[in-house]
Design an enzyme around this catalytic site. Structure first.
Site, mmCIF file in Angstrom:
data_model
loop_
_atom_site.group_PDB
_atom_site.id
_atom_site.type_symbol
_atom_site.label_atom_id
_atom_site.label_comp_id
_atom_site.label_asym_id
_atom_site.label_seq_id
_atom_site.Cartn_x
_atom_site.Cartn_y
_atom_site.Cartn_z
ATOM 1 N N GLU A 10 0.692 -1.226 -0.116
ATOM 2 C CA GLU A 10 -0.141 -0.029 0.076
ATOM 3 C C GLU A 10 0.981 1.509 0.095
ATOM 4 O O GLU A 10 0.710 2.223 -0.817
ATOM 5 C CB GLU A 10 -0.960 -0.073 1.118
ATOM 6 C CG GLU A 10 -2.183 -0.829 1.120
ATOM 7 C CD GLU A 10 -3.041 -0.899 2.326
ATOM 8 O OE1 GLU A 10 -2.873 0.154 3.062
ATOM 9 O OE2 GLU A 10 -3.645 -1.986 2.492
ATOM 10 N N SER A 30 -7.396 0.847 7.573
ATOM 11 C CA SER A 30 -8.556 0.887 6.954
ATOM 12 C C SER A 30 -9.227 -0.598 7.239
ATOM 13 O O SER A 30 -8.451 -1.797 7.130
ATOM 14 C CB SER A 30 -8.522 0.883 5.529
ATOM 15 O OG SER A 30 -7.689 0.085 4.921
ATOM 16 N N ASP A 40 -8.345 1.802 0.989
ATOM 17 C CA ASP A 40 -6.962 1.654 1.430
ATOM 18 C C ASP A 40 -6.291 2.834 0.940
ATOM 19 O O ASP A 40 -5.347 3.607 1.811
ATOM 20 C CB ASP A 40 -6.093 0.533 0.955
ATOM 21 C CG ASP A 40 -6.797 -0.693 1.365
ATOM 22 O OD1 ASP A 40 -6.896 -0.849 2.579
ATOM 23 O OD2 ASP A 40 -6.744 -1.652 0.565
ATOM 24 N N GLU A 53 -9.220 0.188 -3.317
ATOM 25 C CA GLU A 53 -8.936 -0.896 -2.400
ATOM 26 C C GLU A 53 -7.669 -1.388 -2.939
ATOM 27 O O GLU A 53 -7.916 -2.063 -4.193
ATOM 28 C CB GLU A 53 -10.104 -1.953 -2.312
ATOM 29 C CG GLU A 53 -10.152 -2.995 -1.453
ATOM 30 C CD GLU A 53 -9.994 -2.338 0.247
ATOM 31 O OE1 GLU A 53 -9.459 -3.179 0.896
ATOM 32 O OE2 GLU A 53 -10.626 -1.468 0.495
#
Length: 173
Positions: A10, A30, A40, A53
């Site tokens: 991420e 998240s 995210d 996401e």
């Protein structure tokens, strides 16, 4: 996949979006830090706004629950962003999908296979507007008058032994 690896992926996506000129933020926990379902990553460049996401895998298919996807869509609609699922398989780049483009399993979950991501996903460059995907069908529709006659004559001469390779290269320059 470990939570640490997912967090690292991420952060990697956030950094890549930042380098591409997007204002971007990550919701570090998240789904677990709050009762509200958050995407995210949120990213925007004054023209496009995305709620993403992010999922990654070593090579196995990536699954998302129906609830994850519904929460993403709900948040994106209320926030004014486009919902996207970002997937990254080991040794591959990020690929992006609109939730409606994902395979829905009989159990109501969503699945992305590596082959599907590579063949049908929007790659990072296209996602950030640095390139545009062109399909083989589109390439085939370009006006093509066929091969250049002069080139064919030179190649035939080489094939028949009438002309040497060096001479052919010079003729084609």
């Amino acid at each position: 996949m470990s939570q640490a690896k997912g967090d690292r992926r991420e952060r990697e996506l956030v950094n890549e979006l930042d380098e591409a000129g997007f204002a971007v933020m990550r919701a570090p926990a998240s789904g677990s830090a709050t009762e509200r379902e958050l995407p995210d990553v949120l990213a925007g460049d004054s023209e496009q706004f995305y709620a993403i996401e992010a999922k990654s895998s070593s090579g196995d298919p990536i699954y998302l629950t129906g609830e994850e996807v519904e929460a993403l869509i709900y948040f994106a609609q209320n926030f004014g962003a486009k919902p996207r699922i970002g997937v990254r398989f080991d040794r591959e780049d990020w690929y992006f999908f609109h939730p409606a483009d994902l395979h829905v399993t009989d159990g109501g979950n969503y699945r992305v296979k590596k082959e599907t991501a590579l063949a049908e996903g929007t790659d990072f460059a296209e996602f950030v507007g640095a390139s545009e995907k062109v399909t083989l069908d589109e390439v085939g529709t370009a006006e093509d008058d066929g091969p250049d006659e002069d080139v064919l004559r030179v190649l035939n001469a080489v094939e028949q032994g009438v002309m040497g390779v060096e001479e052919a290269a010079d003729a084609l320059e």
